[in-house]
Design an enzyme around this catalytic site. Structure first.
Site, PDB file in Angstrom:
ATOM      1  N   TYR A  22     -18.648  42.638-109.327  1.00 34.72           N
ATOM      2  CA  TYR A  22     -19.880  43.310-108.887  1.00 34.72           C
ATOM      3  C   TYR A  22     -20.041  44.637-109.619  1.00 34.72           C
ATOM      4  O   TYR A  22     -21.100  44.922-110.196  1.00 34.72           O
ATOM      5  CB  TYR A  22     -19.844  43.548-107.358  1.00 34.72           C
ATOM      6  N   LYS A  32     -22.901  46.171-112.670  1.00 37.92           N
ATOM      7  CA  LYS A  32     -23.664  47.434-112.713  1.00 37.92           C
ATOM      8  C   LYS A  32     -23.438  48.128-114.063  1.00 37.92           C
ATOM      9  O   LYS A  32     -24.376  48.640-114.663  1.00 37.92           O
ATOM     10  CB  LYS A  32     -23.263  48.354-111.559  1.00 37.92           C
ATOM     11  N   SER A  71     -24.887  52.297-109.256  1.00 36.25           N
ATOM     12  CA  SER A  71     -23.960  52.677-108.180  1.00 36.25           C
ATOM     13  C   SER A  71     -22.923  53.673-108.683  1.00 36.25           C
ATOM     14  O   SER A  71     -22.506  53.624-109.849  1.00 36.25           O
ATOM     15  CB  SER A  71     -23.251  51.416-107.686  1.00 36.25           C
TER      16      SER A  71
END
Ligand code: UD1
Length: 340
Positions: free
Chosen positions: A150, A154, A125
Site C-alpha cells: 500500500y 503511494k 500519505s
C-alpha cells in the site's frame, strides 16, 4: 467549473465534495462503490443543497475511463482519492493493490492528457516518510523504502505524477501528504464507514464505545515516547478537505509550475494513542474499555508534520483540535447507531 472527484463517495472524498460544492464547483464523482455507498451523494445533497453527479464504474477499466473523459469534456481538474488503503491486506494481496492503485492512476492521467485537463490533486500519505530522522517532518525529508505494498503504491504514484507533469508542460499536480485524518462532518450526515473490523484507531474507539467491539487493543506501550504509546498527527477531515479546494484553485490560477508541489497536511501536533483515548473519554463522557497489547508490526514510533509550507504557500492551517475531531467522530457513530 466542473471537477472530477474519484472516490468521491468515500470518507475523505465525500467531505471534499461538500467543500467543493460550497465554493461553487460543479462535481462529478466516479466511484466503483467498493468501499462506499450510493446513498452518500444524497447526504451530500442534504448538506449542500446540491446533488453531485455520480458515475459508478471502475477507473481500472481504460475504455470506460476514456469514454468518461470524452463525455465530460468540460472538466477542468481532477482530485483523485479512489484507491485501496488497507495496509495489512496489501501485504497479503500486493497485486490487487498495484493493479488497482497504479492502473487507475495511469488511466486517469492518460484521460486528462488526451482531453487537455491541467490540474491534478493526489491523495498521498505521510507513510512515504517511514520513521523520519527529524521531527516535525518536512516535505524535503527523504522518502523511505515503503513498509507495505500500500505504502509503495503511494510512492510509485507520486513518481508517476511527477514524471507526467514534468513531461507535459500544460499539466500541473499537487501531492497532498495526509497525516492521520479522523472525525466527521459537523452535520453527522457523512463520515467514515469502515467495512468489517476497522484497522484505524478512531473508528475502533467509537465502535468500542457504542458496543460493537468489546475493547480497543492499544498496540504497544514500550515506545520511546512520554507515555510509551505511539504518536501521530491527527487532522480533522473537514480541515483536510478544505486544503484540496485551495490546492485546486492554486493550480487553476497559476500557470507556471513545471513539477508537482508537495504539501504536508496535518496539525503539526502529535498525540499518543493514550492521549487520543483520554480525549475521546472526555468528550464522550464515558470510559473506554482498552487493553495494551504487543506492538503492531510495521507501525512507526512517532510522526508529526511540519506544516509551515502548507501554511505559507496555501494559506491553509488546520483549525479544529483533537476534542472537536473526537466529538464529531462520536456524533457520527451515534448517528449510525440510530439508523441501525
Ligand atoms: C495507517 C497506515 C498509513 C495509512 C493510514 C491510512 C500503518 C503502519 N500505517 O496509519 O500508512 O496511510 O493508516 O488509513 O498501518 N492503534 C491502536 N489500536 C488500534 C488501531 C490503531 O493502538 O486498534 C494505534 C496504532 O498503533 C497507531 C495509531 O493508533 O499508533 C494510529 O493508527 P492508525 O489509525 O491505524 O493509523 P496509522 O497506522 O498511523
Amino acid at each position: 467549473m466542473k471537477v472530477l472527484v474519484t472516490g468521491g463517495a468515500g470518507y475523505i472524498g465525500s467531505h471534499t465534495v461538500v467543500e467543493l460544492q460550497e465554493k461553487g464547483f460543479e462535481v462529478v464523482i466516479v466511484d466503483n462503490l467498493s468501499n462506499s455507498y450510493k446513498e452518500v451523494v444524497r447526504n451530500i445533497e442534504r448538506i449542500t443543497g446540491k446533488l453531485p453527479e455520480l458515475e459508478v464504474f471502475d477507473l481500472c477499466d481504460r475504455n470506460k475511463t476514456m469514454d468518461f473523459f470524452r463525455r465530460h469534456n468540460d472538466i477542468i481538474g481532477v482530485i483523485h482519492f479512489a484507491a485501496y488503503k488497507a495496509v495489512g491486506e496489501s501485504v497479503k494481496k500486493p497485486l490487487k493493490y498495484y493493479r488497482n492503485n497504479i492502473g487507475s492512476l495511469v488511466n486517469i492521467l492518460e484521460g486528462m492528457k488526451e482531453n487537455n485537463i491541467r490540474s491534478f490533486v493526489f491523495s498521498s500519505s505521510c507513510t512515504v516518510y517511514g520513521q523520519p530522522d527529524h521531527l516535525p517532518v518536512a516535505e524535503d525529508a527523504p522518502v523511505r523504502k515503503a513498509m507495505s505494498p500500500y505504502g509503495n503504491t503511494k510512492q510509485i504514484s507520486e513518481e508517476i505524477i511527477t514524471d507526467t507533469v514534468e513531461a507535459n508542460p500544460h499539466m500541473k499536480g499537487i501531492l497532498l501528504r495526509y497525516f492521520n485524518p479522523i472525525g466527521a462532518h459537523e452535520s453527522a450526515l457523512i463520515g467514515e464507514l469502515p467495512l468489517g473490523v476497522p484497522d484505524n484507531l478512531v473508528p475502533f474507539i467509537t465502535q468500542t464505545a457504542i458496543g460493537i467491539r468489546d475493547k480497543l487493543s492499544v498496540f504497544g506501550d514500550d515506545y520511546n515516547t512520554p507515555d510509551g504509546t505511539a504518536i501521530r498527527d491527527y487532522i480533522h477531515v473537514v480541515d483536510l478537505a478544505k486544503a484540496h479546494v485551495i490546492s485546486l484553485n492554486r493550480m487553476i490560477n497559476d500557470q507556471d509550475k513545471t513539477k508537482p508541489e508537495i504539501f504536508n497536511l496535518g496539525t503539526g501536533i502529535g498525540y499518543s494513542v493514550l492521549e487520543a483515548v483520554k480525549t475521546f473519554e472526555k468528550v464522550a463522557q464515558q470510559p473506554l474499555n482498552y487493553q495494551v497489547v504487543d506492538r503492531r508490526p510495521g507501525d512507526v514510533e512517532k510522526v508529526w508534520a511540519d506544516t509551515s509550507l502548507a501554511n505559507s504557500e496555501l494559506g491553509w492551517k488546520a483549525e479544529r483540535n483533537l476534542e472537536e475531531m473526537m466529538r464529531s467522530a462520536w456524533n457520527w457513530e451515534k448517528e449510525l447507531a440510530n439508523k441501525r
